[in-house]
Design a protein around this motif. Structure first.
Motif, short mmCIF file in Angstrom:
data_model
loop_
_atom_site.label_atom_id
_atom_site.label_comp_id
_atom_site.label_asym_id
_atom_site.label_seq_id
_atom_site.Cartn_x
_atom_site.Cartn_y
_atom_site.Cartn_z
N TYR A 36 1.55 -23.24 -57.24
CA TYR A 36 1.45 -22.87 -55.65
C TYR A 36 0.27 -22.20 -55.44
O TYR A 36 -0.37 -22.48 -54.33
CB TYR A 36 2.49 -21.81 -55.57
N LEU B 96 8.71 -14.63 -47.01
CA LEU B 96 9.60 -15.85 -47.42
C LEU B 96 9.51 -16.04 -48.88
O LEU B 96 8.15 -15.94 -49.18
CB LEU B 96 9.37 -16.83 -46.58
N SER B 97 10.59 -15.95 -49.64
CA SER B 97 10.36 -16.58 -51.12
C SER B 97 10.70 -17.83 -51.34
O SER B 97 11.54 -18.39 -50.64
CB SER B 97 11.55 -15.60 -51.82
N LEU B 98 9.86 -18.55 -51.71
CA LEU B 98 9.68 -19.81 -51.92
C LEU B 98 10.62 -20.46 -53.02
O LEU B 98 10.86 -19.69 -53.79
CB LEU B 98 8.19 -20.55 -51.74
N PRO B 99 10.90 -21.60 -53.04
CA PRO B 99 11.68 -22.20 -54.22
C PRO B 99 11.04 -22.14 -55.52
O PRO B 99 9.75 -22.43 -55.43
CB PRO B 99 11.80 -23.93 -54.02
N VAL C 108 16.22 -21.84 -53.08
CA VAL C 108 14.98 -20.86 -53.47
C VAL C 108 15.25 -20.61 -55.11
O VAL C 108 14.09 -20.41 -55.63
CB VAL C 108 15.37 -19.58 -52.72
N TYR D 2 9.62 -13.95 -58.91
CA TYR D 2 9.78 -14.66 -57.67
C TYR D 2 8.35 -15.16 -57.02
O TYR D 2 7.22 -14.80 -57.70
CB TYR D 2 10.09 -13.38 -56.37
N PRO E 251 14.35 -22.11 -48.59
CA PRO E 251 13.85 -20.97 -49.05
C PRO E 251 14.72 -19.57 -48.58
O PRO E 251 16.00 -19.83 -47.94
CB PRO E 251 12.45 -20.40 -48.43
N ARG E 252 14.29 -18.36 -49.08
CA ARG E 252 15.29 -17.06 -48.60
C ARG E 252 14.25 -16.23 -48.01
O ARG E 252 13.19 -15.81 -48.45
CB ARG E 252 16.09 -16.63 -49.72
N MET F 234 10.34 -22.17 -41.82
CA MET F 234 11.79 -22.27 -42.41
C MET F 234 12.25 -23.77 -41.92
O MET F 234 12.99 -24.53 -42.68
CB MET F 234 12.42 -21.12 -42.16
N VAL G 179 6.63 -28.69 -51.06
CA VAL G 179 6.71 -27.45 -50.32
C VAL G 179 5.51 -26.89 -49.81
O VAL G 179 5.54 -26.48 -48.62
CB VAL G 179 7.52 -26.39 -51.09
#
Length: 359
Positions: free
Chosen positions: A253, A335-338, A4, A277, A302-303, A292, A351
């Motif tokens: 993104y 969800l927090s993406l890389p 992430v 973020y 991710p987280r 995920m 991604v």
């Protein structure tokens, strides 16, 4: 593996130049010259007069509660990292959870006022993802009921609200300088106040309550080392470029994700954002878990920032189990993406493709 985040590291030679100052002084900790230098530079960068550099971004929340004499109820957000809640509990205060706005995911001012009781002493709000809370509305509520305002501004370094650093708002404001943040000192944090009397109190709290052989108050060990300050001194001049790089990654993104099926939190038009973020919201937890799993199958991690909704934690006292339906819903779907300043466009493409195939 693509995680992430990835901590930014300067060139070793840049760090070594600062380390030479430590060998020259022979002082490794205890408010050394590099710590003092970093504090001055942070004050100038943030446009604040009173700032103390500390070991991390959690201890400063505890110091803030202690310094303001908060011992009873604290209205806070359920949508944050657990440190926000833990600090309240650790100081033997009672967290009271106000739900969040479905637009910006910050604490909803309209949810605060109905929760105020004779035991309410403070509002502790998080500027989630680096986006400012409704500062004026929170300030008005606090003034009406004579409450203190503490901002957990862990995500906000480099961001401003109406031309001022977000860290300059509230009675006290705290920040994290953890290795994953926009600006980091490997481990570290700071607390910002508005007058020299409070700064002196925080200085004492940070160092066992004493200076040399003179004892003034209770205190803990929240000092940070010269080695951590050295990293901060190298990092600080790079913040503008790092934020610009983050903005570029965000734009990649933005151009690739299917926003017919996902959405993002809104950013206040008064915020000069730091791109801390890149969170997205899916239609359901089922979709989130499917995405995920697909990402993990391609070595992408991710987280779920932030999950679970903090008002649902098992170890909370019964009096803190307020229903927060918006937070409880969103925490299942966010969800927090890389995301980091050196993330290649090809990785953003990978991604985004996997997400679009699975929403």
């Amino acid at each position: 593996m693509l995680y992430v985040t990835k901590s930014y590291l300067p060139e070793p030679e840049e760090y070594y130049e600062q380390l030479k100052r430590i060998w020259a002084s022979g002082q490794l900790t205890n408010d050394g010259p590099l710590v003092k230098d970093l504090e001055k530079q942070l004050q100038a960068y943030l446009g604040v007069e009173h700032l103390k550099f500390t070991t991390n971004g959690t201890v400063v929340l505890q110091m803030a509660l202690k310094a303001l004499g908060i011992t009873k109820e604290v209205i806070t957000t359920p949508f944050s990292y657990v440190a926000t809640t833990n600090a309240i509990l650790w100081e033997n205060c009672t967290p009271v959870f106000a739900d969040i706005s479905p637009d910006d995911f910050n604490i909803d001012p309209e949810a605060i006022e109905p929760l105020i009781t004779e035991n309410t002493q403070a509002i502790l709000a998080t500027h989630v993802y680096g986006n400012a809370c409704q500062i004026e509305r929170i300030g008005a509520i606090a003034a009406k009921y004579n409450l203190k305002v503490i901002y957990d501004a862990a995500h906000t370094f480099g961001a401003s609200y109406k031309g001022r650093s977000i860290l300059s708002y509230g009675d006290l404001s705290t920040c994290s300088f953890h290795a994953t943040k926009v600006f980091h000192t490997i481990e570290g944090g700071c607390i910002v106040c508005h007058d020299p009397v409070m700064e002196q109190k925080l200085y004492n709290f940070r160092s066992f309550g004493h200076r040399n052989d003179d004892y003034f108050s209770i205190g803990i060990n929240a000092k940070n080392s010269e080695f951590h300050a050295a990293m901060g001194l190298v990092m600080l001049p790079k913040v503008a470029d790092l934020i610009a790089d983050r903005k570029q990654v965000a734009s990649w993104y933005d151009a690739r994700l299917n926003f017919d099926r996902i959405r993002r939190p809104s950013i206040s038009p008064d915020v000069d954002y730091n791109y801390a973020y890149y969170p997205v919201v899916f239609e359901s937890e089922t979709v989130l878990l499917r995405v995920m799993a697909a990402l993990k199958a391609d070595d992408i991690i991710p987280r779920r920032y932030f999950y679970p909704s903090l008002n649902t934690l098992d170890f909370l006292p019964a009096t803190s189990r307020q229903a927060c339906p918006v937070s409880e819903d969103y925490s299942l779907r966010v969800l927090s993406l890389p995301f980091h300043p050196a993330l290649p466009e090809a990785e953003v493409e990978r991604v985004s493709r996997i997400i679009n195939e699975n929403v």
